[in-house]
Write a protein that holds these residues in place. Sequence first.
Motif, PDB file in Angstrom:
ATOM      1  N   LYS A  42       0.830  -1.215   0.000  1.00 53.52           N
ATOM      2  CA  LYS A  42       0.000   0.000   0.000  1.00 53.52           C
ATOM      3  C   LYS A  42       0.859   1.258   0.000  1.00 53.52           C
ATOM      4  N   ALA A  43       1.992   1.199   0.691  1.00 52.11           N
ATOM      5  CA  ALA A  43       2.876   2.368   0.763  1.00 52.11           C
ATOM      6  C   ALA A  43       3.787   2.459  -0.458  1.00 52.11           C
ATOM      7  N   GLY A  44       3.763   1.427  -1.288  1.00 49.60           N
ATOM      8  CA  GLY A  44       4.595   1.445  -2.497  1.00 49.60           C
ATOM      9  C   GLY A  44       6.069   1.230  -2.216  1.00 49.60           C
ATOM     10  N   ASN A  45       6.386   0.558  -1.087  1.00 46.37           N
ATOM     11  CA  ASN A  45       7.805   0.341  -0.798  1.00 46.37           C
ATOM     12  C   ASN A  45       8.140  -1.118  -0.453  1.00 46.37           C
ATOM     13  N   LEU A  46       7.467  -2.034  -1.127  1.00 48.97           N
ATOM     14  CA  LEU A  46       7.779  -3.454  -0.946  1.00 48.97           C
ATOM     15  C   LEU A  46       9.139  -3.755  -1.590  1.00 48.97           C
ATOM     16  N   THR A  47       9.976  -4.504  -0.879  1.00 49.25           N
ATOM     17  CA  THR A  47      11.273  -4.916  -1.451  1.00 49.25           C
ATOM     18  C   THR A  47      11.506  -6.397  -1.158  1.00 49.25           C
ATOM     19  N   LYS A  48      12.462  -6.989  -1.888  1.00 46.41           N
ATOM     20  CA  LYS A  48      12.823  -8.399  -1.658  1.00 46.41           C
ATOM     21  C   LYS A  48      13.339  -8.598  -0.238  1.00 46.41           C
ATOM     22  N   ASP A  49      14.100  -7.612   0.254  1.00 47.93           N
ATOM     23  CA  ASP A  49      14.637  -7.719   1.613  1.00 47.93           C
ATOM     24  C   ASP A  49      13.520  -7.767   2.649  1.00 47.93           C
ATOM     25  N   LYS A  50      12.515  -6.940   2.452  1.00 42.37           N
ATOM     26  CA  LYS A  50      11.377  -6.939   3.398  1.00 42.37           C
ATOM     27  C   LYS A  50      10.663  -8.281   3.370  1.00 42.37           C
ATOM     28  N   ILE A  51      10.526  -8.834   2.171  1.00 43.62           N
ATOM     29  CA  ILE A  51       9.855 -10.129   2.047  1.00 43.62           C
ATOM     30  C   ILE A  51      10.658 -11.191   2.787  1.00 43.62           C
ATOM     31  N   ARG A  52      11.980 -11.202   2.530  1.00 46.39           N
ATOM     32  CA  ARG A  52      12.845 -12.211   3.179  1.00 46.39           C
ATOM     33  C   ARG A  52      12.769 -12.080   4.699  1.00 46.39           C
ATOM     34  N   SER A  53      12.827 -10.838   5.201  1.00 45.69           N
ATOM     35  CA  SER A  53      12.784 -10.630   6.658  1.00 45.69           C
ATOM     36  C   SER A  53      11.468 -11.108   7.247  1.00 45.69           C
TER      37      SER A  53
END
Length: 194
Positions: free
Chosen positions: A136-147
């Motif tokens: 929703k905030a437009g700041n999804l990243t691969k690192d966030k997913i992994r964490s």
Amino acid sequence: MTLTVDTLTVWMNKFADKIETNKQYLSDLDTPIGDGDHGFNMDRGMKAVEEKLSTKPSDLTNGLKTIAMALISTVGGASGPLYGTAFLEMAKKSSSTDNIGELLDAALAGIEKRGGAKPGDKTMVDVWSALVPSVKAGNLTKDKIRSAVDATKDMVAKKGRASYLGERSKGHIDPGSESSGYLFETLLETEGLL
Ligand SMILES: Nc1ncnc2c1ncn2[C@@H]1O[C@H](COP(=O)(O)OP(=O)(O)O)[C@@H](O)[C@H]1O
Ligand SMILES: [Mg+2]
């Protein structure tokens, strides 16, 4: 940020590929804290989804509904009805919006309602609840997913099969969280979607 029948189809085909590639790994994650079937369940389900989507759905709502039905009728286990509910809730929500963040919000609410799990219970809810706000905030990243996926490792399972193990469920990544991580990764990889 807009989901269309075309981006939905690209997303689902990418998700199906990632599940197929990692089906053994997902089932291996499900072996020490479950019954070792999660990857095979999801692979069966996503093959059915791919097959259904090979005929272009008439609109977004029908596309989402088709995915939900295919998952509910082929995945089985706990995860089938939960992923199915997620897509069914997106289908319902799509009558008023095609914004991916809002659709995923409705999906998460559906998963929580259906399975009764809260964040911290070591289920797919942990990954969904951590990542939907980033979409929703437009700041999804691969690192966030992994964490978000890795954070389930040290949790004690409170819902699903893994909860039967109590404290012994610690030290293992939750399989449904890993597969949900793939769903968000492929969302990120779908051009024009985020
Ligand atoms: N009540 C629940 N709420 C949310 N997710 C759940 C719940 N119960 C199980 N899950 C998810 O389902 C995954 C297990 O899926 P799967 O192995 O396919 O089903 P089963 O546990 O019936 O064999 C878990 O890793 C967890 O993420
Ligand atoms: Mg299982």
